[in-house]
Design an enzyme around this catalytic site. Structure first.
Site, short mmCIF file in Angstrom:
data_model
loop_
_atom_site.label_atom_id
_atom_site.label_comp_id
_atom_site.label_asym_id
_atom_site.label_seq_id
_atom_site.Cartn_x
_atom_site.Cartn_y
_atom_site.Cartn_z
N HIS A 1 -10.79 18.43 47.86
CA HIS A 1 -10.44 18.49 46.44
C HIS A 1 -11.62 19.08 45.68
CE1 HIS A 1 -9.44 15.95 42.58
NE2 HIS A 1 -9.32 17.25 42.38
N SER B 1 -10.21 8.41 50.17
CA SER B 1 -11.21 9.21 49.46
C SER B 1 -12.60 8.67 49.76
CB SER B 1 -10.96 9.18 47.95
OG SER B 1 -12.07 9.76 47.30
N ASP C 1 -13.97 14.80 48.02
CA ASP C 1 -14.14 15.20 46.62
C ASP C 1 -15.41 16.00 46.42
OD1 ASP C 1 -11.90 14.02 45.16
OD2 ASP C 1 -12.74 12.09 45.79
N MET D 1 -13.60 20.16 42.62
CA MET D 1 -13.77 20.01 41.17
C MET D 1 -15.02 20.80 40.82
SD MET D 1 -12.79 16.00 41.13
CE MET D 1 -13.06 15.88 42.88
N MET E 1 -17.76 17.82 43.72
CA MET E 1 -18.06 17.87 42.28
C MET E 1 -19.38 18.59 42.05
SD MET E 1 -17.06 13.99 41.24
CE MET E 1 -15.57 13.21 41.86
N MET F 1 -3.42 14.36 38.96
CA MET F 1 -4.54 13.46 38.69
C MET F 1 -4.05 12.32 37.80
SD MET F 1 -7.23 14.64 40.26
CE MET F 1 -8.33 13.37 39.63
N HIS G 1 -9.81 12.41 52.26
CA HIS G 1 -9.89 13.13 50.98
C HIS G 1 -11.36 13.33 50.63
CE1 HIS G 1 -8.24 14.33 47.03
NE2 HIS G 1 -9.28 13.70 46.50
N ASP H 1 -3.82 11.11 42.66
CA ASP H 1 -5.25 10.82 42.87
C ASP H 1 -5.83 10.10 41.66
OD1 ASP H 1 -7.89 10.83 43.70
OD2 ASP H 1 -8.15 13.01 43.60
N GLY H 2 -6.28 8.86 41.89
CA GLY H 2 -6.98 8.12 40.84
C GLY H 2 -6.32 6.80 40.50
N GLY I 1 -13.82 13.10 38.22
CA GLY I 1 -15.27 12.96 38.13
C GLY I 1 -15.81 11.67 38.72
N PHE I 2 -15.00 10.63 38.71
CA PHE I 2 -15.52 9.34 39.17
C PHE I 2 -14.44 8.54 39.88
CE2 PHE I 2 -17.84 10.75 35.48
CZ PHE I 2 -19.15 10.65 35.92
C1 DX5 Z 1 -11.80 11.38 41.10
C2 DX5 Z 1 -11.54 11.75 42.53
C3 DX5 Z 1 -10.79 10.74 43.32
C4 DX5 Z 1 -11.47 9.40 43.45
C5 DX5 Z 1 -10.41 8.36 43.35
O1 DX5 Z 1 -12.25 12.50 40.41
O2 DX5 Z 1 -10.83 12.96 42.60
O3 DX5 Z 1 -10.42 11.24 44.59
O4 DX5 Z 1 -12.16 9.21 44.66
O5 DX5 Z 1 -11.03 7.12 43.37
P1 DX5 Z 1 -10.23 5.79 43.13
O6 DX5 Z 1 -9.18 5.66 44.20
O7 DX5 Z 1 -11.29 4.74 43.23
O8 DX5 Z 1 -9.63 5.88 41.76
ZN ZN Z 2 -9.97 13.60 44.51
#
Ligand code: DX5
Ligand code: ZN
Length: 223
Positions: free
Chosen positions: A68, A9, A36, A70, A38, A139, A34, A177-178, A144-145
């Site tokens: 992905h 990611s 992301d 969001m 947002m 998830m 990956h 993911d996460g 978000g982070f």
């Molecule tokens: C969170 C993202 C993830 C994020 C995961 O909303 O969708 O893809 O990058 O980060 P880590 O692996 O640091 O939890």
């Molecule tokens: Zn993601």
């Protein structure tokens, strides 16, 4: 079970050197990138869009881009990501008014549709969609982070999603993911995931190759 893949990611990469970071992750053994997206609306953070996706696609044309979304709404932006080189496009069911239409739209544009489940979102959304999906994303943090802690309830949910995928019989990927780290990736694999997203675990490690290698070793040991 399809071959197990690790997705890097880029949310935790150095955005000032994004192209080089993507190459480094791929060279270190990541199977997909990956991406992301947002919007500071569906989730309280803002990242990058199709322009950056297209730039990375040109920079690393053979990379599998796992987008992905969001964002809300979803449909408006799908064709843009398709022409920006996305391979998978995954969205959250709460973010669109017509889930079936969004799945169809992604496929019509030549991409592989995925459906993402937040920690409190029931798997019921798979009832009339699973056969039409290429990927189910569980998830294991609230979206978000990067850098959040893995929510343990995701393990049971992964196992339940795995059972549903097995009974559907299609080669549908089960992604997590996460909070995925070397330390917990084994039990996550045992719960049934075949595609593992890792952001901070890879990009905040000093040695991407060693981290990816350790993750793969833990997966193989566990299954
Ligand atoms: C969170 C993202 C993830 C994020 C995961 O909303 O969708 O893809 O990058 O980060 P880590 O692996 O640091 O939890
Ligand atoms: Zn993601």
């Amino acid at each position: 079970m399809p071959p197990r893949w690790i997705a890097a990611s880029i949310l935790s990469a150095d955005f000032a050197r994004l192209g080089a970071e993507v190459h480094a992750a791929l060279e270190a053994g990541a199977d997909l990138i990956h991406f992301d997206v947002m919007d500071n609306h569906y989730v309280p953070n803002l990242t990058v869009g199709p322009v950056v996706c297209e730039a990375l696609h040109r920079h690393a044309p053979s990379a599998i881009l796992d987008v992905h979304l969001m964002v809300r709404p979803v449909d408006r932006i799908v064709p843009d990501f398709a022409s920006a080189g996305a391979t998978y496009i995954t969205f959250h069911p709460e973010a669109t008014d017509h889930i079936d239409r969004t799945i169809e739209l992604i496929r019509e544009h030549g991409c592989r549709p995925g459906l993402a489940f937040n920690p409190a979102t029931p798997l019921d959304f798979l009832d009339y969609t699973l056969e039409r999906l290429d990927l189910v994303l569980i998830m294991s943090v609230n979206p978000g982070f990067g850098g959040q802690r893995f929510i343990p309830g995701a393990l049971e949910k992964l196992a339940a999603a795995r059972r549903r995928i097995e009974s559907a019989g299609n080669p549908i990927r089960l992604e997590v993911d996460g909070g995925v780290k070397v330390e917990n990736i084994g039990e996550i694999a045992r719960a049934g995931a075949d595609t593992f997203v890792a952001g901070s675990a890879i990009f905040e490690s000093g040695d991407y190759r060693a981290t990816l290698h350790a993750m793969r070793r833990e997966i193989e040991r566990a299954v």
